[in-house]
Design an enzyme around this catalytic site. Structure first.
Site, PDB file in Angstrom:
ATOM      1  N   ASP A 167       0.814  -1.228   0.000  1.00 18.63           N
ATOM      2  CA  ASP A 167       0.000   0.000   0.000  1.00 18.63           C
ATOM      3  C   ASP A 167       0.845   1.275   0.000  1.00 18.63           C
ATOM      4  O   ASP A 167       0.375   2.338  -0.393  1.00 18.63           O
ATOM      5  CB  ASP A 167      -0.927   0.032   1.225  1.00 18.63           C
ATOM      6  CG  ASP A 167      -1.899  -1.129   1.253  1.00 18.63           C
ATOM      7  OD1 ASP A 167      -2.066  -1.783   0.209  1.00 18.63           O
ATOM      8  OD2 ASP A 167      -2.474  -1.390   2.329  1.00 18.63           O
ATOM      9  N   GLY A 221      -0.906   4.388 -18.835  1.00 21.31           N
ATOM     10  CA  GLY A 221      -1.600   5.335 -19.706  1.00 21.31           C
ATOM     11  C   GLY A 221      -3.107   5.284 -19.545  1.00 21.31           C
ATOM     12  O   GLY A 221      -3.857   5.418 -20.521  1.00 21.31           O
TER      13      GLY A 221
HETATM   14  O1  F6P Z   1      -2.385  -3.969   3.351  1.00 19.62           O
HETATM   15  C1  F6P Z   1      -2.111  -4.732   2.238  1.00 19.62           C
HETATM   16  C2  F6P Z   1      -3.380  -5.210   1.598  1.00 19.62           C
HETATM   17  O2  F6P Z   1      -3.032  -5.993   0.473  1.00 19.62           O
HETATM   18  C3  F6P Z   1      -4.390  -4.113   1.202  1.00 19.62           C
HETATM   19  O3  F6P Z   1      -4.060  -3.466   0.018  1.00 19.62           O
HETATM   20  C4  F6P Z   1      -5.671  -4.887   1.159  1.00 19.62           C
HETATM   21  O4  F6P Z   1      -6.776  -4.045   1.389  1.00 19.62           O
HETATM   22  C5  F6P Z   1      -5.511  -5.876   2.276  1.00 19.62           C
HETATM   23  O5  F6P Z   1      -4.120  -6.033   2.485  1.00 19.62           O
HETATM   24  C6  F6P Z   1      -6.108  -7.225   2.020  1.00 19.62           C
HETATM   25  O6  F6P Z   1      -5.957  -7.985   3.153  1.00 19.62           O
HETATM   26  P1  F6P Z   1      -6.200  -9.563   3.242  1.00 19.62           P
HETATM   27  O7  F6P Z   1      -5.038 -10.240   2.562  1.00 19.62           O
HETATM   28  O8  F6P Z   1      -6.229  -9.849   4.701  1.00 19.62           O
HETATM   29  O9  F6P Z   1      -7.485  -9.833   2.536  1.00 19.62           O
END
Ligand code: F6P
Length: 329
Positions: free
Chosen positions: A135, A193
């Protein structure tokens, strides 16, 4: 547990929260830097949950060979609810104490840094965090381990979608991860793009998206790509498609990239960042620094106090939206 060799300290290392490509490169760096300082490294399996369950393994020089290029984490990870209770942390600390672990390196995102901060506040243990999250939303560092690889993975997938979007003259709404921030979405949108990006940092106006797509159709565009940040709610793109479809003259399709973005071999940027952060974490511990996270700002490595990170999120800069718009005429 097997004794590795005489040491000047015992460092525990764990991965917590969502995995991020580059975690293995970081574990390797922690182990091999610790070796230089004659400190022993104990791997803790499955994050804070493994600390509570006393699930550990010694990490020798050889045990981290041939992992720099591997995605995921050899230690496993978890989102431990128990660790966020005082009793959970006490039990975890008691296990560390019994194992003689007096220093800890925590690889993870914001939730993991919160956990690390709590533990270091309540108990006598030195803790250094390493930012690992696709993230890229941690304060105090320009980049977190995993972000570049996730963007690369998203871009490669979207390039393929572009082929079919163009062939059919369709609009594709593609959802990327990012929880409450749009770092992945914006970086990906510029790189492939895209015609438009929807991110939590900018108020979304359906009419603006409709206008952009229809203007493209009038100019003879064969297909359009819209990158949609999940906004902490995977599946948001489906709602958006429902509201958009009746308002435009071309077909709409959706795609959720999801966990695909978290896997795969880390890009060289992430391997190198991980190697630097892992070494830095051990060096900070050797200097008795604690309650800090490794960070990089304007190409300079820095130790960021937990107090600067906890409870905060680094928003993505939306300046790039204008460029995305002007380059996708
Ligand atoms: O924080 C990393 C992340 O991949 C986020 O982008 C996403 O919202 C979340 O983890 C998903 O979490 P999980 O793997 O617990 O579903």
């Amino acid at each position: 547990m097997e004794k590795i060799r005489k040491n000047t300290g015992r460092i525990g290392v764990l991965c917590s929260g969502g995995d991020a490509p580059g975690m293995n490169a970081c574990i390797r760096s922690v182990v091999r830097t610790a070796y230089r300082y004659k400190a022993e490294v104990i791997g803790i399996r499955n994050g804070f949950q493994g600390m509570i369950a006393d699930d550990v393994l010694p990490l020798s020089l050889r045990s981290v060979g041939n992992i720099i290029q591997r995605g995921g984490t050899i230690l496993g990870t978890s989102r431990s609810k128990e660790f966020f209770t005082r009793d959970g942390r006490r039990r975890a600390y008691q296990n560390l104490e019994r194992l003689g672990i007096d220093q800890l390196v925590v690889l993870g995102g914001d939730g993991s840094m919160n956990g690390a901060a709590e533990l270091s506040k309540e108990f006598s243990i030195k803790v250094v965090g390493v930012p690992c999250t696709i993230d890229n939303d941690l304060e105090g560092t320009d980049f977190s381990i995993g972000f570049h690889t996730a963007v690369e993975t998203a871009v490669q997938s979207i390039d393929k979608i572009r082929d079919t979007a163009d062939s059919h003259g369709r609009v594709f709404l593609i959802e990327v991860m990012g929880k409450n921030t749009g770092h992945i979405a914006l970086e990906t949108a510029l790189a492939c793009g895209a015609e438009y990006a929807v991110v939590p940092e900018e108020r979304f106006k359906l009419s603006a998206l409709v206008k952009k797509i229809e203007a493209g159709v009038r100019r003879g565009k064969t297909g359009s790509i819209v990158i949609v940040s999940e906004k902490a709610k995977p599946g948001y793109v489906l709602e958006l498609a429902e509201s958009l479809a009746p308002k435009i003259s071309v077909d709409v399709r959706t795609m959720i990239l999801g966990h695909l973005q978290r896997g795969g071999s880390p890009a060289s940027f992430d391997r190198n960042l991980a190697s630097r952060f892992g070494a830095m974490a051990v060096e900070l511990l050797q200097k008795s620094k604690t309650r800090v996270m490794t960070g990089i700002r304007c190409d300079r490595m820095q130790a960021v106090p937990f107090s600067h990170i906890v409870g905060r999120k680094k928003p993505a800069s939306t300046d790039v939206l204008e460029l995305i718009d002007s380059l996708s005429v």
